[in-house]
Scaffold this motif. Structure first.
Motif, short mmCIF file in Angstrom:
data_model
loop_
_atom_site.label_atom_id
_atom_site.label_comp_id
_atom_site.label_asym_id
_atom_site.label_seq_id
_atom_site.Cartn_x
_atom_site.Cartn_y
_atom_site.Cartn_z
N SER A 11 12.61 -4.50 -3.06
CA SER A 11 13.94 -4.80 -3.60
C SER A 11 14.25 -3.99 -4.85
CB SER A 11 14.04 -6.29 -3.92
OG SER A 11 13.01 -6.68 -4.81
N ARG A 12 13.21 -3.60 -5.59
CA ARG A 12 13.44 -2.86 -6.84
C ARG A 12 12.19 -2.07 -7.21
NH1 ARG A 12 11.65 -6.83 -10.75
NH2 ARG A 12 11.05 -8.67 -9.59
N ILE A 14 9.19 0.45 -7.93
CA ILE A 14 8.45 1.45 -7.17
C ILE A 14 8.67 1.28 -5.66
CG2 ILE A 14 6.11 2.24 -6.59
CD1 ILE A 14 5.31 1.46 -9.53
N ARG A 34 11.61 -10.84 -1.59
CA ARG A 34 11.45 -12.30 -1.58
C ARG A 34 12.71 -12.99 -1.06
NH1 ARG A 34 8.24 -13.81 -7.00
NH2 ARG A 34 9.62 -12.23 -7.81
N ASP A 60 7.53 -14.20 1.55
CA ASP A 60 6.56 -14.21 0.44
C ASP A 60 5.22 -13.68 0.97
OD1 ASP A 60 4.67 -14.88 -1.46
OD2 ASP A 60 5.52 -16.86 -1.87
N VAL A 61 4.77 -12.56 0.44
CA VAL A 61 3.54 -11.95 0.97
C VAL A 61 2.30 -12.81 0.74
CG1 VAL A 61 4.33 -9.54 0.84
CG2 VAL A 61 3.08 -10.54 -1.10
N ASN A 87 3.00 -2.94 -1.53
CA ASN A 87 3.49 -2.66 -2.88
C ASN A 87 3.79 -3.92 -3.70
OD1 ASN A 87 5.18 -0.95 -4.97
ND2 ASN A 87 6.55 -2.55 -4.22
N TYR A 152 -4.65 -9.78 -13.36
CA TYR A 152 -4.05 -8.59 -12.73
C TYR A 152 -5.13 -7.53 -12.44
CZ TYR A 152 -0.73 -4.65 -12.26
OH TYR A 152 -0.01 -3.57 -11.81
N LYS A 156 -6.30 -5.97 -8.83
CA LYS A 156 -6.20 -4.53 -8.50
C LYS A 156 -7.58 -3.94 -8.19
CE LYS A 156 -1.73 -4.31 -8.82
NZ LYS A 156 -0.91 -4.04 -7.63
N ILE A 185 4.40 3.01 -15.55
CA ILE A 185 5.60 3.46 -14.83
C ILE A 185 6.80 2.62 -15.30
CG2 ILE A 185 6.59 3.86 -12.53
CD1 ILE A 185 3.89 5.35 -12.95
N THR A 187 9.53 0.44 -14.95
CA THR A 187 10.18 -0.50 -14.02
C THR A 187 10.37 -1.83 -14.77
OG1 THR A 187 8.12 -1.49 -13.24
CG2 THR A 187 8.87 0.46 -12.04
P1 NAP Z 1 8.61 -4.74 -10.11
O1 NAP Z 1 9.69 -3.79 -10.56
O2 NAP Z 1 8.35 -5.97 -10.88
O3 NAP Z 1 8.87 -5.09 -8.58
C1 NAP Z 1 7.97 -5.93 -7.90
C2 NAP Z 1 8.41 -6.09 -6.48
O4 NAP Z 1 7.49 -6.99 -5.83
C3 NAP Z 1 9.78 -6.73 -6.37
O5 NAP Z 1 10.45 -6.15 -5.26
C4 NAP Z 1 9.46 -8.19 -6.09
O6 NAP Z 1 10.49 -8.87 -5.37
C5 NAP Z 1 8.24 -8.03 -5.21
N1 NAP Z 1 7.47 -9.26 -5.10
C6 NAP Z 1 6.90 -9.99 -6.10
N2 NAP Z 1 6.27 -11.06 -5.59
C7 NAP Z 1 6.44 -11.03 -4.25
C8 NAP Z 1 6.03 -11.85 -3.19
N3 NAP Z 1 5.31 -12.96 -3.38
N4 NAP Z 1 6.39 -11.52 -1.92
C9 NAP Z 1 7.13 -10.40 -1.69
N5 NAP Z 1 7.56 -9.57 -2.67
C10 NAP Z 1 7.21 -9.89 -3.94
O7 NAP Z 1 7.20 -3.98 -10.07
P2 NAP Z 1 6.84 -2.42 -9.94
O8 NAP Z 1 6.58 -1.93 -11.30
O9 NAP Z 1 7.81 -1.74 -9.06
O10 NAP Z 1 5.42 -2.55 -9.22
C11 NAP Z 1 5.22 -2.28 -7.84
C12 NAP Z 1 3.72 -2.23 -7.57
O11 NAP Z 1 3.13 -1.21 -8.37
C13 NAP Z 1 2.99 -3.53 -7.95
O12 NAP Z 1 1.96 -3.78 -7.03
C14 NAP Z 1 2.41 -3.20 -9.32
O13 NAP Z 1 1.28 -3.99 -9.61
C15 NAP Z 1 2.06 -1.75 -9.13
N6 NAP Z 1 1.93 -1.04 -10.41
C16 NAP Z 1 2.97 -0.90 -11.26
C17 NAP Z 1 2.79 -0.24 -12.48
C18 NAP Z 1 3.89 -0.06 -13.48
O14 NAP Z 1 3.63 0.50 -14.56
N7 NAP Z 1 5.13 -0.46 -13.20
C19 NAP Z 1 1.52 0.28 -12.79
C20 NAP Z 1 0.47 0.13 -11.89
C21 NAP Z 1 0.69 -0.52 -10.70
P3 NAP Z 1 11.66 -9.75 -6.14
O15 NAP Z 1 12.74 -8.75 -6.44
O16 NAP Z 1 12.02 -10.75 -5.14
O17 NAP Z 1 11.02 -10.30 -7.37
#
Ligand code: NAP
Length: 244
Positions: A11-12, A14, A34, A60-61, A87, A152, A156, A185, A187
């Motif tokens: 949805s948003r 990465i 979600r 919900d995953v 993701n 977290y 991971k 990143i 976000t």
């Molecule tokens: P984000 O902007 O917070 O987006 C998280 C996404 O996961 C949203 O689409 C959210 O949906 C979805 N989500 C959360 N819980 C869920 C569930 N139970 N079932 C289905 N979908 C769910 O995060 P992001 O920064 O893009 O991160 C994406 C991935 O990259 C994650 O695994 C994160 O741990 C990893 N990562 C991110 C960073 C960083 O710096 N941003 C660094 C390392 C790793 P809703 O819109 O419904 O909430």
């Protein structure tokens, strides 16, 4: 027929950028979120601009049955799944002293159990097809650890072990399993950090900038492509040199 990519948490952030990037490459997209809100519908429209199909999959995953139903829905519509991107992820940062069992479990449930739930349900179809790619979102924190993120980081690190194990199990069926480990990143996940925390992180990145969702999506695109057909069981850092 187009290849089909199923992306969780699209949805948003990465996940959304990965979906758009793969759509530009001609993949039909199944995007999990979600709930089907306005933001998701806008992302769907952006994906469809590339003349590909886009299916929204609310669920919900962390719930096995919901994952089972999502995967069945994709198979009913497209007949196959070529690519799975695990993701979806959350943080719930706090020091161990304050962390209740539910705070720990919630993050493990979404990040690690969610990855298991989707992989378990999708891999049976990939095994029959004798082809497939699975790409998991780990994090540099799963390698280095981080104070305030024991839940977290554990999730991971678990994803890294899971990736390598499943890569070994599925290699004989021509299914390649890899993970990317992003650093910092830009976000919603990192926007909530305080300015001094962000500054401190940036000071420790040799490339002196935060990564973008596109930086991650570019590597995922490579791992989905024929150019990476001899790579499996690897964890690729995307972190501007933060961890080396
Ligand atoms: P984000 O902007 O917070 O987006 C998280 C996404 O996961 C949203 O689409 C959210 O949906 C979805 N989500 C959360 N819980 C869920 C569930 N139970 N079932 C289905 N979908 C769910 O995060 P992001 O920064 O893009 O991160 C994406 C991935 O990259 C994650 O695994 C994160 O741990 C990893 N990562 C991110 C960073 C960083 O710096 N941003 C660094 C390392 C790793 P809703 O819109 O419904 O909430």
């Amino acid at each position: 027929m187009n290849k089909i990519a199923l992306i969780t948490g699209a949805s948003r952030g990465i996940g959304k950028q990965i979906a758009i990037t793969l759509a530009k490459e001609g993949y039909d997209i199944a995007m999990n979120c979600r709930a089907e809100n306005e933001e998701v519908l806008l992302a769907k429209k952006e994906i469809e601009k590339n003349n590909v199909q886009c299916l929204c999959l609310p669920g919900d995953v962390s719930k096995f049955e919901e994952c089972e139903n999502m995967v069945k829905t994709v198979i009913e519509k497209f007949g196959k799944i070529d690519i799975l991107i695990n993701n979806a992820g959350i943080t719930n940062d706090m020091l161990l002293l304050r962390m209740k069992e539910e705070d720990f479990r919630k993050v493990i449930d979404v990040n690690l159990i969610g990855t298991y739930n989707m992989t378990k349900n999708v891999s049976q179809y990939m095994m029959k097809a004798r082809t497939g790619r699975i790409i998991n979102l780990a994090s540099v924190v799963g390698i280095s650890g981080n104070a305030g993120q024991s839940n977290y980081a554990a999730s991971k690190a678990g994803i890294i072990g899971f990736t390598k194990s499943i890569a070994k199990e599925l290699a004989s069926r021509n299914i390649l399993v890899n993970a990317v480990a992003p650093g910092f990143i830009q976000t919603d996940m990192t926007n909530v950090l305080k300015d001094d925390v962000k500054e401190n992180i940036l000071n420790n990145i040799p490339l002196k900038r935060a990564g973008t969702p596109q930086d991650v999506a570019n590597v995922v695109k490579f791992l989905c492509s024929e150019d990476s057909s001899y790579i499996t069981g690897q964890i690729i850092n995307i972190d501007g040199g933060m961890l080396m």
